[in-house]
Scaffold this motif. Structure first.
Motif, PDB file in Angstrom:
ATOM      1  N   ALA A 199     -18.445  -7.108   8.895  1.00  0.00           N
ATOM      2  CA  ALA A 199     -19.826  -7.090   9.769  1.00  0.00           C
ATOM      3  C   ALA A 199     -20.551  -5.748   9.791  1.00  0.00           C
ATOM      4  N   LEU A 200     -19.732  -4.596   9.418  1.00  0.00           N
ATOM      5  CA  LEU A 200     -20.594  -3.158   9.429  1.00  0.00           C
ATOM      6  C   LEU A 200     -21.309  -3.254   8.191  1.00  0.00           C
ATOM      7  N   HIS A 201     -21.253  -4.133   7.082  1.00  0.00           N
ATOM      8  CA  HIS A 201     -22.020  -3.992   5.955  1.00  0.00           C
ATOM      9  C   HIS A 201     -21.707  -2.807   5.151  1.00  0.00           C
ATOM     10  N   PRO A 202     -20.753  -2.187   4.893  1.00  0.00           N
ATOM     11  CA  PRO A 202     -20.668  -0.855   4.128  1.00  0.00           C
ATOM     12  C   PRO A 202     -21.328  -1.059   2.649  1.00  0.00           C
ATOM     13  N   ASP A 203     -21.715   0.315   2.263  1.00  0.00           N
ATOM     14  CA  ASP A 203     -22.441   0.163   0.917  1.00  0.00           C
ATOM     15  C   ASP A 203     -21.289  -0.266  -0.003  1.00  0.00           C
ATOM     16  N   TYR A 204     -20.184   0.336   0.156  1.00  0.00           N
ATOM     17  CA  TYR A 204     -18.929   0.009  -0.656  1.00  0.00           C
ATOM     18  C   TYR A 204     -17.524   0.356  -0.031  1.00  0.00           C
ATOM     19  N   VAL A 205     -16.582   0.045  -0.352  1.00  0.00           N
ATOM     20  CA  VAL A 205     -15.248   0.388   0.047  1.00  0.00           C
ATOM     21  C   VAL A 205     -14.440   1.119  -1.304  1.00  0.00           C
ATOM     22  N   SER A 206     -13.628   1.840  -0.684  1.00  0.00           N
ATOM     23  CA  SER A 206     -12.651   2.365  -1.710  1.00  0.00           C
ATOM     24  C   SER A 206     -11.116   1.924  -1.416  1.00  0.00           C
ATOM     25  N   VAL A 207     -10.440   2.105  -2.528  1.00  0.00           N
ATOM     26  CA  VAL A 207      -8.759   1.676  -2.372  1.00  0.00           C
ATOM     27  C   VAL A 207      -8.155   2.817  -2.937  1.00  0.00           C
ATOM     28  N   GLY A 266       0.648   7.317  -9.319  1.00  0.00           N
ATOM     29  CA  GLY A 266       0.538   5.697  -9.580  1.00  0.00           C
ATOM     30  C   GLY A 266       1.398   4.816  -9.050  1.00  0.00           C
ATOM     31  N   SER A 267       1.948   5.390  -7.821  1.00  0.00           N
ATOM     32  CA  SER A 267       3.124   4.443  -7.278  1.00  0.00           C
ATOM     33  C   SER A 267       2.619   3.246  -6.634  1.00  0.00           C
ATOM     34  N   THR A 268       1.260   3.187  -6.588  1.00  0.00           N
ATOM     35  CA  THR A 268       0.692   1.848  -5.836  1.00  0.00           C
ATOM     36  C   THR A 268      -0.200   1.258  -6.786  1.00  0.00           C
ATOM     37  N   ARG A 269       0.283   1.541  -8.094  1.00  0.00           N
ATOM     38  CA  ARG A 269      -0.747   0.921  -9.240  1.00  0.00           C
ATOM     39  C   ARG A 269      -1.037  -0.456  -8.856  1.00  0.00           C
ATOM     40  N   VAL A 291      -4.431  -2.318  -7.626  1.00  0.00           N
ATOM     41  CA  VAL A 291      -5.359  -3.397  -8.545  1.00  0.00           C
ATOM     42  C   VAL A 291      -5.317  -4.834  -7.600  1.00  0.00           C
ATOM     43  N   GLU A 292      -4.275  -5.324  -6.900  1.00  0.00           N
ATOM     44  CA  GLU A 292      -4.325  -6.395  -6.008  1.00  0.00           C
ATOM     45  C   GLU A 292      -5.220  -6.255  -4.835  1.00  0.00           C
TER      46      GLU A 292
END
Length: 280
Positions: free
Chosen positions: A33-41, A47-50, A54-55
């Motif tokens: 509902a905030l309509h961000p321009d983008y999100v990052s992960v 690379g322990s959460t590689r 991706v998922e």
């Protein structure tokens, strides 16, 4: 993008178990509902959460978010990074947050084929051309491993010369540190957007731990006020909301090109902060 022309974005981290995944899904849906321009992960040390990154990127895309994966080069081979870049390109990803990254605790030896974020930026440009908008990290209060502010600035300029399009800062609570950093960049002829990273204040011990790891300064007056609250979580959150929203207001009023919120996968706090500071 808001009506002000500034960009506002959110950051999530990959969940470690089923309960955390369910919480992330709920939080992400609330923050739609905030309509961000983008999100990052984010991308874990070495690379322990590689696979988790991706998922999570795919999940965020399925929810309708323009999603930017974090990518780090420490401990990674170029072939691995090329595979990730090709996969993200096939998924329709157009933005990458390129970081040096850290080796996981206790891991020594080979740190991979690239040792610096500028190497990763250059590799992404060589491999993928201009397909990705590349964001890098900035440290208004200096990277904890830099030997001097001058050296730290030079490293950042190198990342820009390698092909970075914009930057997200480490969080800070002193607006003057941010504006001093931007002024010094402009004196070097660098004018890419530098988006302040915004950390909510919700837990005193957690904030102290994060800050010790990343070198972000908690001003003395904030530390003392937080200590006064003890275990009163409600008072800490109310105080934190006031402090951080006032910081955001000063940043935007003086020309910051947007804000990037470190959500900690928490919809309630992020939504409250967003509602106070993001122009409609």
């Amino acid at each position: 993008m808001s009506s002000s022309g500034k960009k506002f974005s959110l950051e999530f981290f990959p969940p470690r178990d089923i309960a955390a995944q369910e919480k992330l899904v709920r939080s992400a849906k609330q923050m739609q509902a905030l309509h961000p321009d983008y999100v990052s992960v984010t991308f874990g040390a070495g690379g322990s959460t590689r696979s988790g990154t991706v998922e999570t990127v795919r999940m965020m895309q399925n929810l309708g978010f323009d999603t930017a994966p974090h990518l780090s080069c420490i401990g990674a081979a170029k072939a691995e990074l090329a595979e990730l870049l090709d996969g993200y390109r096939a998924q329709g990803v157009r933005r990458i947050v390129a970081l040096r990254g850290d080796l996981p605790s206790g891991m020594g030896g080979d740190s991979g084929e690239m040792r610096h974020a500028r190497d990763l930026v250059a590799f992404i440009r060589e491999h993928s051309g201009d397909h990705f908008h590349i964001e890098v990290a900035a440290y208004p209060e200096m990277h904890p491993q830099s030997l001097s502010a001058r050296e730290d600035l030079a490293h950042f300029v190198d990342k820009v010369k390698a092909g970075a399009d914009s930057a997200i800062t480490q969080y800070f609570f002193n607006a003057d540190a941010y504006f001093d950093f931007v002024d010094r960049l402009q004196a070097q002829g660098v004018d890419i957007p530098v988006i302040p990273g915004i950390m909510p204040i919700t837990n005193n011990a957690q904030l102290a731990r994060f800050s010790n790891m990343c070198g972000a300064e908690i001003p003395r007056w904030i530390r003392l006020r937080l200590a006064d609250f003890g275990d009163d979580r409600a008072s800490i959150r109310a105080f934190g909301l006031d402090v951080v929203s006032q910081l955001c207001g000063r940043l935007l009023e003086r020309g910051a090109p947007g804000l990037h919120f470190y959500t900690l996968n928490n919809a309630e706090v992020t939504t409250a902060l967003w509602g106070r500071v993001v122009p409609r």
